[in-house]
Design a protein around this motif. Structure first.
Motif, short mmCIF file in Angstrom:
data_model
loop_
_atom_site.label_atom_id
_atom_site.label_comp_id
_atom_site.label_asym_id
_atom_site.label_seq_id
_atom_site.Cartn_x
_atom_site.Cartn_y
_atom_site.Cartn_z
N GLU A 30 -10.29 -4.93 8.07
CA GLU A 30 -10.82 -5.21 9.62
C GLU A 30 -11.83 -5.27 10.13
OE1 GLU A 30 -7.59 -6.32 12.14
OE2 GLU A 30 -7.88 -7.53 10.43
N PRO B 62 0.08 -2.93 9.47
CA PRO B 62 0.91 -4.48 9.65
C PRO B 62 1.88 -4.29 9.32
CG PRO B 62 -0.90 -4.74 8.22
CD PRO B 62 -0.81 -2.72 8.10
N LEU B 63 3.21 -2.87 8.59
CA LEU B 63 4.21 -2.94 9.09
C LEU B 63 5.20 -2.10 9.55
CD1 LEU B 63 4.75 -4.04 5.12
CD2 LEU B 63 4.40 -4.97 6.67
N TYR C 193 9.20 1.87 1.12
CA TYR C 193 9.23 2.68 1.92
C TYR C 193 10.02 2.25 2.96
CZ TYR C 193 5.78 5.86 0.43
OH TYR C 193 4.76 6.26 -0.43
N MET C 194 10.22 0.83 3.34
CA MET C 194 11.22 -0.03 3.47
C MET C 194 12.69 0.57 3.39
SD MET C 194 9.38 -1.21 5.60
CE MET C 194 10.42 -2.61 6.23
N ARG D 188 -11.88 -5.05 -5.17
CA ARG D 188 -12.40 -3.88 -5.95
C ARG D 188 -11.99 -4.68 -7.31
NH1 ARG D 188 -7.70 -0.61 -6.02
NH2 ARG D 188 -8.46 0.61 -7.88
N ARG E 275 14.89 11.59 5.34
CA ARG E 275 15.95 11.03 4.73
C ARG E 275 16.92 11.81 3.38
NH1 ARG E 275 14.13 5.28 6.60
NH2 ARG E 275 15.17 5.22 9.08
N PHE F 157 -10.02 3.15 0.12
CA PHE F 157 -10.40 1.32 0.32
C PHE F 157 -9.67 0.30 0.13
CE2 PHE F 157 -12.15 -2.13 -2.16
CZ PHE F 157 -13.19 -2.18 -1.32
N ARG F 158 -8.02 0.69 -0.40
CA ARG F 158 -6.36 0.04 -0.44
C ARG F 158 -6.43 -0.26 1.42
NH1 ARG F 158 -3.16 1.34 -5.29
NH2 ARG F 158 -5.26 1.13 -6.79
N GLU G 78 5.66 -2.20 12.32
CA GLU G 78 7.06 -2.95 13.35
C GLU G 78 8.09 -2.45 13.11
OE1 GLU G 78 5.72 -6.10 15.44
OE2 GLU G 78 3.86 -6.13 14.35
N TYR G 79 7.93 -3.18 12.01
CA TYR G 79 9.19 -3.69 10.93
C TYR G 79 10.24 -2.63 10.47
CZ TYR G 79 7.06 -8.34 11.87
OH TYR G 79 5.91 -9.30 11.88
N MET G 80 9.58 -1.67 10.35
CA MET G 80 10.46 -0.23 9.66
C MET G 80 10.98 -0.31 10.71
SD MET G 80 8.53 0.16 7.25
CE MET G 80 9.04 1.90 6.40
N THR G 81 12.71 0.42 9.57
CA THR G 81 13.56 1.41 10.94
C THR G 81 13.54 2.71 10.97
OG1 THR G 81 14.79 -0.95 9.92
CG2 THR G 81 15.54 0.75 10.58
N LEU H 285 3.78 -1.02 1.77
CA LEU H 285 4.75 -0.04 2.25
C LEU H 285 6.66 -0.38 1.24
CD1 LEU H 285 3.62 0.08 5.91
CD2 LEU H 285 3.82 1.21 4.05
N LEU I 54 0.96 5.03 6.82
CA LEU I 54 1.48 5.26 4.88
C LEU I 54 1.69 6.91 5.11
CD1 LEU I 54 -0.10 2.69 5.28
CD2 LEU I 54 -0.87 3.11 2.62
N PHE J 87 -7.22 -13.19 5.51
CA PHE J 87 -7.83 -11.58 4.86
C PHE J 87 -7.23 -10.31 5.45
CE2 PHE J 87 -12.11 -9.78 6.68
CZ PHE J 87 -12.54 -10.07 5.42
N LYS K 261 0.55 11.25 -0.42
CA LYS K 261 1.68 11.21 0.29
C LYS K 261 2.73 12.17 1.11
CE LYS K 261 2.56 8.39 -3.91
NZ LYS K 261 3.23 6.77 -3.84
N PHE L 69 -9.56 -0.93 6.42
CA PHE L 69 -10.81 -1.72 5.69
C PHE L 69 -11.56 -3.82 6.00
CE2 PHE L 69 -12.96 -3.86 2.46
CZ PHE L 69 -14.04 -2.87 1.92
N PHE M 212 10.08 -8.87 5.88
CA PHE M 212 10.72 -8.24 7.42
C PHE M 212 10.69 -8.96 8.09
CE2 PHE M 212 7.52 -5.16 4.22
CZ PHE M 212 8.11 -4.70 3.71
N PHE N 231 5.59 7.07 6.32
CA PHE N 231 6.64 6.65 5.88
C PHE N 231 7.30 7.41 4.81
CE2 PHE N 231 4.57 2.67 7.74
CZ PHE N 231 5.59 2.45 8.57
N GLY N 232 6.17 8.07 4.09
CA GLY N 232 7.07 8.91 3.08
C GLY N 232 7.43 9.81 3.22
N ARG O 206 18.57 -8.71 11.20
CA ARG O 206 19.33 -7.43 11.57
C ARG O 206 20.11 -8.36 13.12
NH1 ARG O 206 16.57 -3.41 8.62
NH2 ARG O 206 17.77 -2.53 6.85
N LEU P 95 5.56 -9.85 3.80
CA LEU P 95 4.87 -9.09 5.62
C LEU P 95 6.60 -10.24 5.72
CD1 LEU P 95 2.29 -8.29 4.09
CD2 LEU P 95 1.45 -7.95 6.58
N PRO Q 204 -8.54 -6.80 -0.05
CA PRO Q 204 -9.23 -5.90 -0.88
C PRO Q 204 -9.21 -5.37 -2.24
CG PRO Q 204 -7.88 -4.67 1.29
CD PRO Q 204 -8.13 -6.41 0.61
N GLU Q 205 -7.98 -5.86 -2.79
CA GLU Q 205 -7.97 -5.73 -4.35
C GLU Q 205 -8.45 -6.18 -5.21
OE1 GLU Q 205 -5.55 -3.43 -6.06
OE2 GLU Q 205 -6.04 -2.44 -4.36
#
Lengths: 339, 339
Positions: free
Chosen positions: A82, A282-283, B286-287, B85, A263, A75-76, A285-288, B283, A253, B75, A229, A80, B256, A256-257, B263, B253, B81-82
């Motif tokens: 979207e 959503p994020l 996790y970054m 909920r 690492r 749900f989180r 694309e921003y990860m490294t 996330l 998600l 949205f 996880k 959802f 990020f 990322f774990g 960078r 968001l 969604p939180e």
DNA sequence: CTGAAAGCGCTTACAG
DNA sequence: CTGAAAGCGCTTACAG
């Protein structure tokens, strides 16, 4: 609240029937009376009562949406809202409202679905679920109530459903690794309770097979879809002494774990282990490094789900339909070989 | 669908009134007839019609939820969604259903809110908005219809609302930077259309002031809350030749994007510029580096919103209330001085 | 073009 | 303890 069709009728010195016809834009009403009635309606601040109309017309123009609830992280997940947005966008255009209900257990979900169905309040239901042996699905089938499932149901006989092409897109993702020379590709997060994870696993297997790589069950780690996880899943592999050269996670998600675990072991992404996920968070694309993923187009899934439901509600000729929304492989640095 | 209270009445050889009383658990019905009626109801697979009951009782037990729509990214944000909920969890316990509607513009939002209010279908409304001069708010005020706003309204006179302690938590976050010796702290993403961003800006200003740092308007970059790209906002600073030693973004968001821009300029986080966000995206932990943020407890906000609404709907004595849910500062590596 | 009447499926004083 | 009647606020054949 308060002023009814009868009040307007009296004020306009016509019958309630006439007022009703004005509201319904019935062409048999003379322009003169129409104007007069409309004016009075405005003056008296009249608004038709939706409930009364629904009862008289035996049509509520409301659909029900049953979503997995608080105890499940699904749900989180960003997909959802979207999907909800997608459903909302077409529902609105078609004059439908959405009644939403969240359930915490499969039993509760069945209960909510049943209440929506038998209570006469909704005209159709969308189930945001793709669990194996979903009791809500069997219940709605039994009731012969219009419904659509988001995600391929285990038994797709006599049910409308929408889904991604999970098998193909997973096949494609796996091939993307194989084409670069990766040979020991792990697959993390399969849950035999969700068809979506099974379909993705099968696509992965088929890609291995088609490219002369043997499927190795040890490289597959079971999880609870997005409730688990990724960190723990990856460490299960490491604990067995297995170091893959690539890892596909069932969700970003989880991915990322997975990266965090890699690492922690002193290895690098993608240099030592390349990684990809699904669902394009959503994020991502921003990860490294930026995470390779699969865009599932949840908004479109929502649109299709509503369209199928509408067809089921309104069509004279009953049929069961499905819609497949293609996912898009989005290749980013996390899966690109650097040497 | 189909079998009504009258069918049961005939089958049980009693009046419809009696059936109704059995359904309502009216204690004046004899155990004998109650049992007989219940048995027949089960046999005939009878379920009360919700719409008819609502009309007769003049109570639908439905609340309306108006959310910002497709054109706004809000949205899509995980807090949506939180909140839902949270609302759902208490609504369910209190026997309420949730009718949801998304609007794309402020005008549409007002329209949806009005339809929910005057159509007799909902008994109260929750607005997921905190925009300045929200027309939906004035409309509902005018109609004297029960409603709650998520986010402090500009004019909080005669409205129920829930929000975080945005001023204080932003104050605290800013102090966290100052305490480590940061002096040139940028603030990115203020939008004068959202009270939440204004409150956070004010908390930041006050923290500077209380600690002997002058507020420098050049360090503040305006944005469209979470609709804007942090990457662009940070580059606006760089283009003006400004290099801060720390940056607070109005949302994770955005943060990020900010990090990406830093960078790209060849600078490091947190070594050259320390960064923090708000809203603790799933996330963020996790970054690399993990992002310092503020957990806003959206689930609790949802619970409080429903509780306030319920009080407004059911209380005999009208009052206007607010609930403040404390945010929690979550310090991670992105804002910790390394030298 | 408009109205009187019946009906949608319930609930609830009122009466006994 | 139970029933007959009126009512919630609309819609819709039927009739004219």
């Amino acid at each position: 609240m308060g002023v009814t069709i009868n009040d307007i009728a009296k004020a306009a010195k016509v019958s309630p029937s006439t007022i009703s016809r004005v509201i319904a834009n019935n062409p048999r009403i003379s322009a003169a009376t129409r104007e007069r009635v409309l004016k009075i309606m405005k003056e008296m601040n009249y608004h038709p009562n939706y409930i009364a109309r629904s009862l008289a017309k035996k049509s509520t123009k409301i659909i029900g949406l049953v979503v997995p609830g608080s105890t499940e992280n699904s749900f989180r997940h960003p997909f959802f809202p979207e999907i909800l947005r997608g459903i909302g966008s077409v529902a609105y255009k078609n004059g439908y409202n959405i009644l939403i209900s969240s359930a915490n257990t499969a039993a509760e979900e069945k209960q909510m679905a049943k209440e929506f169905a038998v209570g006469g309040i909704t005209e159709g239901i969308i189930l945001m679920t793709s669990m194996i042996k979903d009791p809500a699905v069997s219940e709605l089938k039994k009731l012969k109530f219009p419904f659509v499932v988001v995600g391929r149901p285990q038994d797709d006989n006599e049910v409308n459903w929408v889904d991604n092409n999970n098998f193909s897109i997973s096949y494609e993702l796996t091939k993307h690794f194989i084409a670069q020379g990766y040979k020991k590709i792990a697959f993390l997060g399969v849950s035999y309770e969700y068809t979506v994870t099974i379909d993705r696993l099968e696509g992965y297997k088929k890609a291995l097979e088609d490219n002369g790589l043997a499927f190795d069950a040890d490289l597959t780690v079971e999880g609870k879809f997005i409730d688990d996880k990724g960190y723990d899943l990856m460490n299960k592999l490491f604990e067995k002494g297995i170091i893959p050269d690539a890892a596909i996670a069932i969700d970003d998600l989880i991915a990322f774990g997975v990266i965090a675990a890699i690492r922690e072991k002193g290895l690098r992404v993608p240099d030592d282990i390349a990684v990809a996920g699904f669902n394009n968070a959503p994020l991502s694309e921003y990860m490294t490094p930026a995470l390779t993923s699969v865009e599932v187009n949840a908004f479109t899934l929502g649109i299709k789900a509503f369209e199928l439901l509408l067809a089921d509600i309104e069509s004279e000729h009953k049929s069961f339909n499905r819609a497949i929304v293609p996912g898009e492989l989005i290749i980013r640095k996390s899966s690109i070989k650097t040497f």
